[in-house]
Design an enzyme around this catalytic site. Structure first.
Site, PDB file in Angstrom:
ATOM      1  N   SER A 145      25.524  25.361  94.978  1.00 54.74           N
ATOM      2  CA  SER A 145      25.689  26.514  95.862  1.00 54.74           C
ATOM      3  C   SER A 145      24.433  26.654  96.700  1.00 54.74           C
ATOM      4  CB  SER A 145      25.888  27.801  95.044  1.00 54.74           C
ATOM      5  OG  SER A 145      25.789  28.935  95.889  1.00 54.74           O
ATOM      6  N   TYR A 158      22.284  32.772  88.595  1.00 60.18           N
ATOM      7  CA  TYR A 158      23.161  31.921  89.406  1.00 60.18           C
ATOM      8  C   TYR A 158      22.344  30.916  90.208  1.00 60.18           C
ATOM      9  CZ  TYR A 158      27.043  30.705  92.543  1.00 60.18           C
ATOM     10  OH  TYR A 158      28.007  30.032  93.245  1.00 60.18           O
ATOM     11  N   THR A 193      37.584  32.383  99.634  1.00 63.53           N
ATOM     12  CA  THR A 193      38.625  32.172  98.629  1.00 63.53           C
ATOM     13  C   THR A 193      39.421  33.471  98.505  1.00 63.53           C
ATOM     14  OG1 THR A 193      37.064  32.857  96.951  1.00 63.53           O
ATOM     15  CG2 THR A 193      37.262  30.504  97.333  1.00 63.53           C
TER      16      THR A 193
HETATM   17  N1  LIG Z   1      33.637  30.727  97.006  1.00 65.88           N
HETATM   18  C1  LIG Z   1      32.379  30.626  97.428  1.00 65.88           C
HETATM   19  O1  LIG Z   1      31.971  31.239  98.424  1.00 65.88           O
HETATM   20  C2  LIG Z   1      31.416  29.724  96.699  1.00 65.88           C
HETATM   21  C3  LIG Z   1      30.142  29.531  97.247  1.00 65.88           C
HETATM   22  C4  LIG Z   1      29.250  28.699  96.593  1.00 65.88           C
HETATM   23  C5  LIG Z   1      29.627  28.062  95.409  1.00 65.88           C
HETATM   24  N2  LIG Z   1      30.864  28.280  94.885  1.00 65.88           N
HETATM   25  C6  LIG Z   1      31.189  27.608  93.628  1.00 65.88           C
HETATM   26  O2  LIG Z   1      32.508  27.117  93.631  1.00 65.88           O
HETATM   27  C7  LIG Z   1      33.014  27.113  92.285  1.00 65.88           C
HETATM   28  C8  LIG Z   1      34.310  27.891  92.113  1.00 65.88           C
HETATM   29  O3  LIG Z   1      34.470  28.640  93.163  1.00 65.88           O
HETATM   30  P1  LIG Z   1      35.881  29.081  93.762  1.00 65.88           P
HETATM   31  O4  LIG Z   1      35.475  29.878  94.934  1.00 65.88           O
HETATM   32  O5  LIG Z   1      36.827  27.953  93.899  1.00 65.88           O
HETATM   33  O6  LIG Z   1      36.335  30.080  92.575  1.00 65.88           O
HETATM   34  P2  LIG Z   1      37.700  30.676  92.095  1.00 65.88           P
HETATM   35  O7  LIG Z   1      37.352  31.916  91.348  1.00 65.88           O
HETATM   36  O8  LIG Z   1      38.685  30.744  93.213  1.00 65.88           O
HETATM   37  O9  LIG Z   1      38.211  29.549  91.053  1.00 65.88           O
HETATM   38  C9  LIG Z   1      37.563  29.286  89.875  1.00 65.88           C
HETATM   39  C10 LIG Z   1      38.561  28.702  88.884  1.00 65.88           C
HETATM   40  O10 LIG Z   1      37.825  28.329  87.714  1.00 65.88           O
HETATM   41  C11 LIG Z   1      38.589  28.698  86.567  1.00 65.88           C
HETATM   42  N3  LIG Z   1      37.693  28.877  85.430  1.00 65.88           N
HETATM   43  C12 LIG Z   1      36.801  29.874  85.238  1.00 65.88           C
HETATM   44  N4  LIG Z   1      36.166  29.709  84.053  1.00 65.88           N
HETATM   45  C13 LIG Z   1      36.652  28.569  83.499  1.00 65.88           C
HETATM   46  C14 LIG Z   1      36.397  27.871  82.297  1.00 65.88           C
HETATM   47  N5  LIG Z   1      35.514  28.332  81.403  1.00 65.88           N
HETATM   48  N6  LIG Z   1      37.066  26.726  82.062  1.00 65.88           N
HETATM   49  C15 LIG Z   1      37.971  26.256  82.937  1.00 65.88           C
HETATM   50  N7  LIG Z   1      38.276  26.878  84.104  1.00 65.88           N
HETATM   51  C16 LIG Z   1      37.622  28.026  84.371  1.00 65.88           C
HETATM   52  C17 LIG Z   1      39.307  29.980  86.976  1.00 65.88           C
HETATM   53  O11 LIG Z   1      40.454  30.191  86.173  1.00 65.88           O
HETATM   54  C18 LIG Z   1      39.628  29.702  88.443  1.00 65.88           C
HETATM   55  O12 LIG Z   1      40.907  29.122  88.590  1.00 65.88           O
HETATM   56  C19 LIG Z   1      31.921  27.677  91.417  1.00 65.88           C
HETATM   57  O13 LIG Z   1      31.155  26.622  90.887  1.00 65.88           O
HETATM   58  C20 LIG Z   1      31.125  28.511  92.412  1.00 65.88           C
HETATM   59  O14 LIG Z   1      29.811  28.739  91.966  1.00 65.88           O
HETATM   60  C21 LIG Z   1      31.760  29.094  95.502  1.00 65.88           C
END
Ligand SMILES: NC(=O)c1ccc[n+]([C@@H]2O[C@H](COP(=O)([O-])OP(=O)(O)OC[C@H]3O[C@@H](n4cnc5c(N)ncnc54)[C@H](O)[C@@H]3O)[C@@H](O)[C@H]2O)c1
Length: 266
Positions: A145, A158, A193
């Protein structure tokens, strides 16, 4: 259509957001995908839409914080699809209500953050690497991130765990490059998202756009396309790298919004 033909990919967190987009885009390029998530209904929904559009996907329930469950996930992909070429260690995050500044950080939340983001990345890779070595290589893609690149007033855990993900990426690339395994990370900026869109007021979303050089926020597909590239042989000379996909947020001076106002009229 066939940039990932004959490849088998595991994507954790593929029940939602970026992971779901990556699963759809990789399958559209010919990959067979294990759609892994601890929300099994969400994983099934992603897999269903992949199959409906002519792709091949299998939903799989995993808790990435449980080593045994991660091992079972990797074995399932190899058993069902015969090999493993791509692993996306995508699950991550922290609880923003508990992950505060240094003095008010909940230390239990810090431990949970390490398990969810760092341990899961190590464990997934530890199970995947032997299979990749056997078939002559593979591509591991870790989700970092922009929060891991800069300091912040909140979410100290984080930032720390995402910085650790970047360093693990480099070490895995160094340690298994000779066996043909590439390991890279993606650092998303603000990605719209469904979870983010539902939880942030419209004015906050508008303000977030102001931090980017581009006049928009990212979509899950922006990260998904980057992951397709990293999974494909098009990136065969690329390893140990962090690709920052953030609309220019971290490449511009924080003074830019103020300096824009100082521009002389055209
Ligand atoms: N959305 C953003 O703006 C953003 C920015 C930087 C980094 N990220 C990173 O992207 C990743 C996920 O983001 P996203 O936006 O797709 O999130 P999201 O919340 O849409 O999806 C996350 C998914 O992970 C699953 N999950 C959570 N805990 C779990 C576990 N213990 N085991 C298995 N599955 C699990 C959830 O059920 C969900 O389906 C993370 O690593 C986050 O740090 C997101």
């Amino acid at each position: 259509m066939d940039r990932l033909k004959d490849k088998v990919a595991i994507i954790t967190g593929a029940g939602s957001g970026i992971g779901r987009a990556a699963a759809r885009l990789m399958s559209a390029q010919g990959a067979r995908v294990l759609v892994a998530d601890h929300d099994s209904a969400a994983a099934e929904e992603t897999a269903r839409t992949v199959v409906e559009t002519g792709g091949e996907a299998l939903p799989w329930a995993v808790d990435v914080m449980d080593d045994t469950s991660v091992g079972d996930m990797v074995e399932a992909a190899v058993r069902e699809f015969g090999r493993l070429d791509v692993l996306c260690n995508h699950v991550g995050g922290t609880n923003p209500r508990k992950d505060l500044d240094l003095l008010r950080l909940d230390m239990d939340e810090f431990g949970r953050a390490v398990d969810l983001n760092v341990r899961s990345t190590l464990t997934g890779s530890r199970y995947a690497v032997p299979h990749m070595i056997r078939t002559g290589g593979g591509s591991i893609i870790n989700t970092a991130s922009v929060a891991g690149l800069v300091g912040d007033v909140l979410q100290i855990s984080y930032g720390a765990v995402k910085a650790a993900v970047v360093n693990i990426t480099k070490s895995v690339a160094v340690q298994y490059g000779p066996q043909g395994i590439r390991c890279n990370a993606v650092a998303p900026g603000t990605i719209m998202t469904p979870a983010l869109r539902d939880n942030l007021p419209a004015e906050v979303i508008e303000a977030l756009k102001g931090y980017n050089s581009l006049p928009c926020l990212g979509a899950p597909e922006d990260i998904g396309h980057t992951m397709v590239f990293l999974a494909s042989d098009e990136s065969r000379y690329l390893t140990g790298q962090l690709l920052v996909v953030d609309g220019g947020m971290t490449s511009q001076s924080p003074a830019v919004p103020g300096r824009r106002a100082m521009l002389p009229p055209e």
